[in-house]
Design a protein around this motif. Structure first.
Motif, PDB file in Angstrom:
ATOM      1  N   VAL A 182      25.914   0.335 -49.775  1.00  0.00           N
ATOM      2  CA  VAL A 182      25.735  -0.097 -48.384  1.00  0.00           C
ATOM      3  C   VAL A 182      24.606   0.700 -47.731  1.00  0.00           C
ATOM      4  N   ALA A 183      24.603   2.012 -47.935  1.00  0.00           N
ATOM      5  CA  ALA A 183      23.565   2.859 -47.338  1.00  0.00           C
ATOM      6  C   ALA A 183      22.182   2.479 -47.867  1.00  0.00           C
ATOM      7  N   SER A 184      22.086   2.253 -49.154  1.00  0.00           N
ATOM      8  CA  SER A 184      20.806   1.877 -49.757  1.00  0.00           C
ATOM      9  C   SER A 184      20.330   0.531 -49.219  1.00  0.00           C
ATOM     10  N   ALA A 185      21.248  -0.411 -49.105  1.00  0.00           N
ATOM     11  CA  ALA A 185      20.890  -1.729 -48.580  1.00  0.00           C
ATOM     12  C   ALA A 185      20.455  -1.620 -47.118  1.00  0.00           C
ATOM     13  N   ALA A 186      21.124  -0.771 -46.352  1.00  0.00           N
ATOM     14  CA  ALA A 186      20.749  -0.582 -44.950  1.00  0.00           C
ATOM     15  C   ALA A 186      19.349   0.025 -44.836  1.00  0.00           C
ATOM     16  N   ARG A 187      19.038   0.978 -45.717  1.00  0.00           N
ATOM     17  CA  ARG A 187      17.691   1.564 -45.710  1.00  0.00           C
ATOM     18  C   ARG A 187      16.647   0.507 -46.058  1.00  0.00           C
ATOM     19  N   GLU A 188      16.964  -0.387 -46.993  1.00  0.00           N
ATOM     20  CA  GLU A 188      16.018  -1.440 -47.373  1.00  0.00           C
ATOM     21  C   GLU A 188      15.819  -2.425 -46.219  1.00  0.00           C
ATOM     22  N   VAL A 189      16.875  -2.748 -45.495  1.00  0.00           N
ATOM     23  CA  VAL A 189      16.742  -3.622 -44.318  1.00  0.00           C
ATOM     24  C   VAL A 189      15.812  -2.961 -43.312  1.00  0.00           C
ATOM     25  N   GLN A 190      16.009  -1.682 -43.079  1.00  0.00           N
ATOM     26  CA  GLN A 190      15.165  -0.971 -42.117  1.00  0.00           C
ATOM     27  C   GLN A 190      13.704  -0.966 -42.572  1.00  0.00           C
ATOM     28  N   ALA A 191      13.476  -0.683 -43.842  1.00  0.00           N
ATOM     29  CA  ALA A 191      12.102  -0.658 -44.356  1.00  0.00           C
ATOM     30  C   ALA A 191      11.462  -2.042 -44.285  1.00  0.00           C
ATOM     31  N   ALA A 192      12.225  -3.070 -44.613  1.00  0.00           N
ATOM     32  CA  ALA A 192      11.696  -4.434 -44.554  1.00  0.00           C
ATOM     33  C   ALA A 192      11.391  -4.834 -43.115  1.00  0.00           C
ATOM     34  N   VAL A 245      10.527  -2.803 -40.666  1.00  0.00           N
ATOM     35  CA  VAL A 245       9.328  -2.068 -40.266  1.00  0.00           C
ATOM     36  C   VAL A 245       8.083  -2.747 -40.840  1.00  0.00           C
ATOM     37  N   ALA A 246       8.149  -3.146 -42.100  1.00  0.00           N
ATOM     38  CA  ALA A 246       7.008  -3.819 -42.728  1.00  0.00           C
ATOM     39  C   ALA A 246       6.698  -5.135 -42.020  1.00  0.00           C
ATOM     40  N   LEU A 247       7.733  -5.866 -41.651  1.00  0.00           N
ATOM     41  CA  LEU A 247       7.534  -7.130 -40.947  1.00  0.00           C
ATOM     42  C   LEU A 247       6.930  -6.881 -39.562  1.00  0.00           C
ATOM     43  N   GLU A 248       7.425  -5.882 -38.885  1.00  0.00           N
ATOM     44  CA  GLU A 248       6.887  -5.539 -37.564  1.00  0.00           C
ATOM     45  C   GLU A 248       5.414  -5.162 -37.660  1.00  0.00           C
ATOM     46  N   ASP A 305      -5.441  -8.915 -36.946  1.00  0.00           N
ATOM     47  CA  ASP A 305      -6.148  -9.945 -37.711  1.00  0.00           C
ATOM     48  C   ASP A 305      -5.203 -10.838 -38.516  1.00  0.00           C
ATOM     49  N   GLU A 306      -3.923 -10.701 -38.340  1.00  0.00           N
ATOM     50  CA  GLU A 306      -2.944 -11.475 -39.108  1.00  0.00           C
ATOM     51  C   GLU A 306      -2.767 -12.862 -38.480  1.00  0.00           C
ATOM     52  N   THR A 307      -3.137 -13.902 -39.224  1.00  0.00           N
ATOM     53  CA  THR A 307      -2.977 -15.264 -38.720  1.00  0.00           C
ATOM     54  C   THR A 307      -1.981 -16.063 -39.552  1.00  0.00           C
ATOM     55  N   ALA A 308      -1.840 -15.730 -40.815  1.00  0.00           N
ATOM     56  CA  ALA A 308      -0.907 -16.451 -41.682  1.00  0.00           C
ATOM     57  C   ALA A 308       0.515 -15.950 -41.450  1.00  0.00           C
ATOM     58  N   PRO A 309       1.495 -16.830 -41.597  1.00  0.00           N
ATOM     59  CA  PRO A 309       2.879 -16.374 -41.438  1.00  0.00           C
ATOM     60  C   PRO A 309       3.238 -15.355 -42.516  1.00  0.00           C
ATOM     61  N   PRO A 310       3.960 -14.353 -42.137  1.00  0.00           N
ATOM     62  CA  PRO A 310       4.295 -13.277 -43.084  1.00  0.00           C
ATOM     63  C   PRO A 310       5.439 -13.674 -44.011  1.00  0.00           C
ATOM     64  N   THR A 311       5.185 -14.563 -44.943  1.00  0.00           N
ATOM     65  CA  THR A 311       6.211 -15.111 -45.815  1.00  0.00           C
ATOM     66  C   THR A 311       6.872 -14.038 -46.674  1.00  0.00           C
ATOM     67  N   LEU A 312       6.088 -13.217 -47.314  1.00  0.00           N
ATOM     68  CA  LEU A 312       6.657 -12.201 -48.196  1.00  0.00           C
ATOM     69  C   LEU A 312       7.507 -11.180 -47.439  1.00  0.00           C
ATOM     70  N   PRO A 313       7.021 -10.639 -46.313  1.00  0.00           N
ATOM     71  CA  PRO A 313       7.883  -9.713 -45.564  1.00  0.00           C
ATOM     72  C   PRO A 313       9.161 -10.375 -45.039  1.00  0.00           C
ATOM     73  N   LEU A 314       9.068 -11.639 -44.650  1.00  0.00           N
ATOM     74  CA  LEU A 314      10.279 -12.343 -44.207  1.00  0.00           C
ATOM     75  C   LEU A 314      11.262 -12.523 -45.358  1.00  0.00           C
ATOM     76  N   ALA A 315      10.744 -12.864 -46.523  1.00  0.00           N
ATOM     77  CA  ALA A 315      11.609 -13.020 -47.702  1.00  0.00           C
ATOM     78  C   ALA A 315      12.249 -11.686 -48.077  1.00  0.00           C
ATOM     79  N   ARG A 316      11.476 -10.612 -47.980  1.00  0.00           N
ATOM     80  CA  ARG A 316      12.018  -9.281 -48.285  1.00  0.00           C
ATOM     81  C   ARG A 316      13.141  -8.927 -47.317  1.00  0.00           C
ATOM     82  N   LEU A 317      12.920  -9.186 -46.034  1.00  0.00           N
ATOM     83  CA  LEU A 317      13.942  -8.881 -45.040  1.00  0.00           C
ATOM     84  C   LEU A 317      15.195  -9.731 -45.269  1.00  0.00           C
TER      85      LEU A 317
END
Length: 75
Positions: free
Chosen positions: A17-27, A29-32, A39-51
């Motif tokens: 659970v703790a590891s998964a929570a850390r991954e949610v937080q990291a994902a 942050v990356a999405l944010e 300069d980002e115009t394309a939808p952030p598909t990979l970060p959304l999929a990761r989250l």
């Protein structure tokens, strides 16, 4: 011996659970960071999929921990 196994199972479930929570937080942050990039115009598909994957793993880990704790409270 059975109590030791149950403690080990519980510790592993809590760590999952703790590891998964850390991954949610990291994902998140990356999405944010992707959304705040000027300069980002394309939808952030990979970060959304990761989250999404991280949230799904967190939910599964929490469900498994809940089941483990429920079994322990019955015994």
């Amino acid at each position: 011996m059975e109590q030791t196994n149950s403690k080990n199972e519980e510790a592993a479930a809590i760590e999952r659970v703790a590891s998964a929570a850390r991954e949610v937080q990291a994902a998140a942050v990356a999405l944010e960071e992707r959304f705040s990039a000027p300069d980002e115009t394309a939808p952030p598909t990979l970060p959304l999929a990761r989250l999404t994957a991280a949230i799904n793993e967190l939910q599964a880990a929490r469900d498994d921990l809940d089941q483990l704790l429920a079994r322990r409270s019955v015994h």
